[in-house]
Design a protein around this motif. Structure first.
Motif, PDB file in Angstrom:
ATOM      1  N   SER A  52       0.757  -1.212   0.092  1.00 16.04           N
ATOM      2  CA  SER A  52      -0.065  -0.079   0.028  1.00 16.04           C
ATOM      3  C   SER A  52       0.857   1.413  -0.006  1.00 16.04           C
ATOM      4  CB  SER A  52      -0.981  -0.127   0.984  1.00 16.04           C
ATOM      5  OG  SER A  52      -0.225  -0.314   2.407  1.00 16.04           O
ATOM      6  N   ALA A  53       2.229   1.053   0.108  1.00 18.75           N
ATOM      7  CA  ALA A  53       3.139   2.216   0.030  1.00 18.75           C
ATOM      8  C   ALA A  53       3.563   2.404  -1.367  1.00 18.75           C
ATOM      9  CB  ALA A  53       4.263   2.042   1.049  1.00 18.75           C
ATOM     10  N   GLY A  54       4.376   3.395  -1.466  1.00 18.76           N
ATOM     11  CA  GLY A  54       4.751   3.827  -3.064  1.00 18.76           C
ATOM     12  C   GLY A  54       5.945   3.206  -3.292  1.00 18.76           C
ATOM     13  N   GLY A  92     -17.898 -12.334 -23.004  1.00 15.19           N
ATOM     14  CA  GLY A  92     -17.650 -12.176 -21.600  1.00 15.19           C
ATOM     15  C   GLY A  92     -16.566 -11.229 -21.210  1.00 15.19           C
ATOM     16  N   ASP A  93     -16.376 -11.076 -19.825  1.00 14.77           N
ATOM     17  CA  ASP A  93     -15.450 -10.371 -19.286  1.00 14.77           C
ATOM     18  C   ASP A  93     -14.374 -11.029 -18.632  1.00 14.77           C
ATOM     19  OD1 ASP A  93     -17.470  -8.073 -19.895  1.00 14.77           O
ATOM     20  OD2 ASP A  93     -18.286  -8.631 -18.015  1.00 14.77           O
ATOM     21  N   ILE A  94     -13.077 -10.330 -18.377  1.00 18.65           N
ATOM     22  CA  ILE A  94     -12.122 -10.863 -17.513  1.00 18.65           C
ATOM     23  C   ILE A  94     -12.044  -9.931 -16.548  1.00 18.65           C
ATOM     24  CG2 ILE A  94      -9.683 -11.287 -17.543  1.00 18.65           C
ATOM     25  CD1 ILE A  94      -9.662 -12.021 -20.517  1.00 18.65           C
ATOM     26  N   LEU A  95     -11.603 -10.483 -15.111  1.00 21.91           N
ATOM     27  CA  LEU A  95     -11.318  -9.805 -14.159  1.00 21.91           C
ATOM     28  C   LEU A  95     -10.055 -10.401 -13.451  1.00 21.91           C
ATOM     29  CD1 LEU A  95     -11.983  -8.124 -11.368  1.00 21.91           C
ATOM     30  CD2 LEU A  95     -13.215 -10.235 -10.517  1.00 21.91           C
ATOM     31  N   GLU A  96      -9.223  -9.533 -13.552  1.00 19.12           N
ATOM     32  CA  GLU A  96      -7.549  -9.843 -13.221  1.00 19.12           C
ATOM     33  C   GLU A  96      -7.471  -9.249 -11.606  1.00 19.12           C
ATOM     34  OE1 GLU A  96      -3.045  -9.744 -13.894  1.00 19.12           O
ATOM     35  OE2 GLU A  96      -4.273  -8.415 -15.316  1.00 19.12           O
ATOM     36  N   LEU A  97      -7.186  -9.938 -10.922  1.00 18.27           N
ATOM     37  CA  LEU A  97      -6.830  -9.650  -9.305  1.00 18.27           C
ATOM     38  C   LEU A  97      -5.558  -9.271  -9.263  1.00 18.27           C
ATOM     39  CD1 LEU A  97      -9.085 -12.787  -7.525  1.00 18.27           C
ATOM     40  CD2 LEU A  97      -9.843 -10.362  -8.246  1.00 18.27           C
ATOM     41  N   GLY A  98      -5.151  -8.230  -8.631  1.00 20.58           N
ATOM     42  CA  GLY A  98      -3.560  -7.966  -8.381  1.00 20.58           C
ATOM     43  C   GLY A  98      -2.866  -8.092  -9.674  1.00 20.58           C
ATOM     44  N   ALA A  99      -2.892  -6.977 -10.478  1.00 23.36           N
ATOM     45  CA  ALA A  99      -2.242  -7.011 -11.967  1.00 23.36           C
ATOM     46  C   ALA A  99      -0.893  -6.772 -11.899  1.00 23.36           C
ATOM     47  CB  ALA A  99      -3.168  -6.072 -12.888  1.00 23.36           C
ATOM     48  N   GLY A 100      -0.332  -6.501 -10.717  1.00 22.53           N
ATOM     49  CA  GLY A 100       0.992  -6.225 -10.890  1.00 22.53           C
ATOM     50  C   GLY A 100       1.460  -5.098 -11.730  1.00 22.53           C
ATOM     51  N   THR A 101       2.389  -5.099 -12.495  1.00 20.14           N
ATOM     52  CA  THR A 101       2.871  -3.885 -13.260  1.00 20.14           C
ATOM     53  C   THR A 101       1.912  -3.465 -14.546  1.00 20.14           C
ATOM     54  OG1 THR A 101       4.249  -5.406 -14.847  1.00 20.14           O
ATOM     55  CG2 THR A 101       5.270  -4.589 -12.952  1.00 20.14           C
ATOM     56  N   LEU A 125      -8.856  -5.285 -10.404  1.00 17.82           N
ATOM     57  CA  LEU A 125      -8.969  -5.124  -8.887  1.00 17.82           C
ATOM     58  C   LEU A 125      -7.443  -4.887  -8.034  1.00 17.82           C
ATOM     59  CD1 LEU A 125     -10.620  -4.838  -6.378  1.00 17.82           C
ATOM     60  CD2 LEU A 125     -10.586  -7.191  -6.003  1.00 17.82           C
ATOM     61  N   GLU A 126      -7.252  -3.699  -8.142  1.00 14.51           N
ATOM     62  CA  GLU A 126      -5.750  -3.546  -7.420  1.00 14.51           C
ATOM     63  C   GLU A 126      -5.895  -2.722  -6.201  1.00 14.51           C
ATOM     64  OE1 GLU A 126      -2.483  -3.845  -6.510  1.00 14.51           O
ATOM     65  OE2 GLU A 126      -2.722  -4.554  -8.781  1.00 14.51           O
ATOM     66  N   ILE A 127      -5.299  -3.142  -5.087  1.00 15.21           N
ATOM     67  CA  ILE A 127      -5.341  -2.359  -3.927  1.00 15.21           C
ATOM     68  C   ILE A 127      -4.066  -1.334  -3.893  1.00 15.21           C
ATOM     69  CG2 ILE A 127      -6.710  -4.198  -2.636  1.00 15.21           C
ATOM     70  CD1 ILE A 127      -4.056  -4.931  -1.383  1.00 15.21           C
ATOM     71  N   SER A 128      -2.985  -1.818  -4.484  1.00 14.00           N
ATOM     72  CA  SER A 128      -1.926  -0.988  -4.403  1.00 14.00           C
ATOM     73  C   SER A 128      -2.000   0.412  -5.435  1.00 14.00           C
ATOM     74  CB  SER A 128      -0.770  -1.472  -4.760  1.00 14.00           C
ATOM     75  OG  SER A 128       0.544  -0.820  -4.711  1.00 14.00           O
ATOM     76  N   GLY A 129      -1.856   1.549  -4.789  1.00 13.12           N
ATOM     77  CA  GLY A 129      -1.989   2.709  -5.759  1.00 13.12           C
ATOM     78  C   GLY A 129      -0.772   2.825  -6.615  1.00 13.12           C
ATOM     79  N   GLU A 130       0.274   2.385  -6.009  1.00 10.83           N
ATOM     80  CA  GLU A 130       1.740   2.674  -6.765  1.00 10.83           C
ATOM     81  C   GLU A 130       1.602   1.707  -8.015  1.00 10.83           C
ATOM     82  OE1 GLU A 130       5.257   0.742  -8.225  1.00 10.83           O
ATOM     83  OE2 GLU A 130       4.419   0.038  -6.452  1.00 10.83           O
ATOM     84  N   LEU A 131       1.298   0.384  -7.743  1.00  8.70           N
ATOM     85  CA  LEU A 131       0.884  -0.640  -8.899  1.00  8.70           C
ATOM     86  C   LEU A 131      -0.092  -0.123  -9.787  1.00  8.70           C
ATOM     87  CD1 LEU A 131       1.453  -3.829  -6.929  1.00  8.70           C
ATOM     88  CD2 LEU A 131       2.891  -2.858  -8.556  1.00  8.70           C
ATOM     89  N   ARG A 132      -1.199   0.427  -9.342  1.00  8.56           N
ATOM     90  CA  ARG A 132      -2.251   0.849 -10.183  1.00  8.56           C
ATOM     91  C   ARG A 132      -1.651   2.028 -10.978  1.00  8.56           C
ATOM     92  NH1 ARG A 132      -8.584   2.563  -8.813  1.00  8.56           N
ATOM     93  NH2 ARG A 132      -8.331   0.467  -7.763  1.00  8.56           N
ATOM     94  N   GLY A 133      -0.949   2.925 -10.575  1.00  4.90           N
ATOM     95  CA  GLY A 133      -0.333   3.999 -11.544  1.00  4.90           C
ATOM     96  C   GLY A 133       0.415   3.202 -12.634  1.00  4.90           C
TER      97      GLY A 133
END
Length: 388
Positions: A52-54, A92-101, A125-133
């Motif tokens: 959760s940190a950067g 249909g759709d794809i849901l990726e959990l924790g997509a890393g880079t 679905l990404e909980i890390s702001g740094e990884l989402r960026g």
């Protein structure tokens, strides 16, 4: 630990802020907390935890490298399996959990576009702001024309999904409880602290679920005094929540792990707990909190049993090597004309992805299906459901 790279002063100050937060919680709890709670805070404490940190976590400048970063061949093989599923259910759709880079999402979407089988939506679905960026930056650069299909989520979608749920190296970051066999009984390895920092403390398990689940394991896998390992008490609820999210489709879970008999093998006396910091791996989770990743392998027998309890069918279970080969790895590798240097690099990447001494045997793939009774391509070469 003296053999680890020395963090910057700024990083050390960050780690100390997290350590203080954890110490305060231990004090408030009466002197110790479960390792699961320690791991949860170390990885996910808002603004301070590892995820959760950067800080950069993946790639050459991070702490470890995952399969999508090794070669686009990984995503191309996953795309072939997705094509079969999406075709069978009529898009249909794809849901990726924790997509890393974002590398898997990028390569997967580009390959599905080439196969003329793009999903209607690609949820991340990404909980890390740094990884989402990092994901948004990569996808904007590599496939801007597909951004209208991509949507980032803070929680699971409210509408039930038809399609694929994809999780690559996600389960191994789930907080786990640790235990030890002592005087022929189960004791919990909790976390305390002293003048030297965080430390293990043997305690009576606080949770009846903890005792029940380990006792059930012991009926199949007798363990002797001194044996230490871990158990993921969150896994069943996690699987059930995802199962409730799916209307029709397949969950593909890819991770380091074993079936239960191998997981709790008598020779695996110290469990599977492992930490990663700047491409160094070690087994001390108490150094550099917030700066290092903490993982444990997955008990895929628990995954399978939880899936069946949640109304899913175990459609297949195999090694990463067998899955990639079944999905056409060698064919993809031969598609492009490469220079001698590129060919060498590709060959090295294939070795890492498939050799038993690398990721080929240690990483497993399990397919869990709902309202879709069909053989899945990725498990056609070597199905190891008998190992669960």
């Amino acid at each position: 630990m003296t053999n680890l790279p020395i963090p910057s002063q700024l990083a050390l100050e960050h780690s100390e802020r997290l350590a203080l937060l954890i110490r305060n919680e231990i004090t408030a709890a009466g002197g110790h907390i479960s390792f699961a709670r320690y791991m949860e805070l170390a990885l996910f404490a808002p603004g301070l935890g590892y995820y959760s940190a950067g800080s950069h976590k993946l790639g050459k400048n991070g702490d470890f490298i995952t399969a999508p970063l090794i070669s686009p061949l990984f995503a191309q093989c996953i795309a072939k399996q997705c094509q079969q599923i999406l075709t069978a259910i009529g898009r249909g759709d794809i849901l990726e959990l924790g997509a890393g880079t974002g590398q898997l999402a990028c390569d997967l979407l580009l390959e599905l576009e080439r196969l003329e089988c793009l999903p209607d939506h690609y949820f991340i679905l990404e909980i890390s702001g740094e990884l989402r960026g990092r994901q948004q930056e990569l996808l904007q650069e590599r496939c801007p024309h597909l951004l209208t299909r991509i949507e980032w989520l803070d929680s699971l979608p409210t509408q039930r999904l038809k399609g694929i749920v994809l999780a690559n190296e996600v389960l191994d970051a789930m907080p786990i409880h640790c235990f030890r066999m002592e005087d022929n009984r189960i004791v919990e390895r909790s976390v305390t602290f002293n003048e030297n920092g965080f430390a293990w403390q043997l305690t009576t398990p606080a949770s009846s679920t903890f005792i029940q689940q380990i006792s059930a394991i012991l009926t199949e896998c007798p363990l002797t005094d001194g044996y230490e390992s871990e158990i993921n008490l969150m896994l069943s609820d996690w699987i059930k929540t995802l199962a409730d999210t799916i209307e029709q489709g397949v969950m593909l879970l890819i991770d380091y792990g074993f079936g239960q008999r191998e997981y709790y093998h008598p020779d695996r006396q110290q469990g599977t707990l492992m930490c990663f910091y700047q491409h160094h791996h070690h087994a001390n989770p108490f150094v550099l909190p917030g700066l290092q990743d903490i993982t444990a392998h997955v008990n895929f027998t628990t995954v399978a049993e939880s899936a069946m309890d949640a109304g899913l069918r175990v459609a297949g279970y195999t090694t990463q090597a067998a899955f990639l080969l079944a999905c056409g790895l060698t064919g993809f590798a031969a598609q492009k004309e490469l220079s001698p240097v590129e060919q060498y690099q590709q060959n090295q990447a294939i070795k890492v992805l498939t050799l038993p001494s690398q990721m080929g045997e240690l990483v497993k793939v399990i397919g869990l299906s709902k309202a879709l009774a069909m053989p899945l391509l990725g498990f056609s070469l070597f199905d190891r459901r008998h190992d669960l």
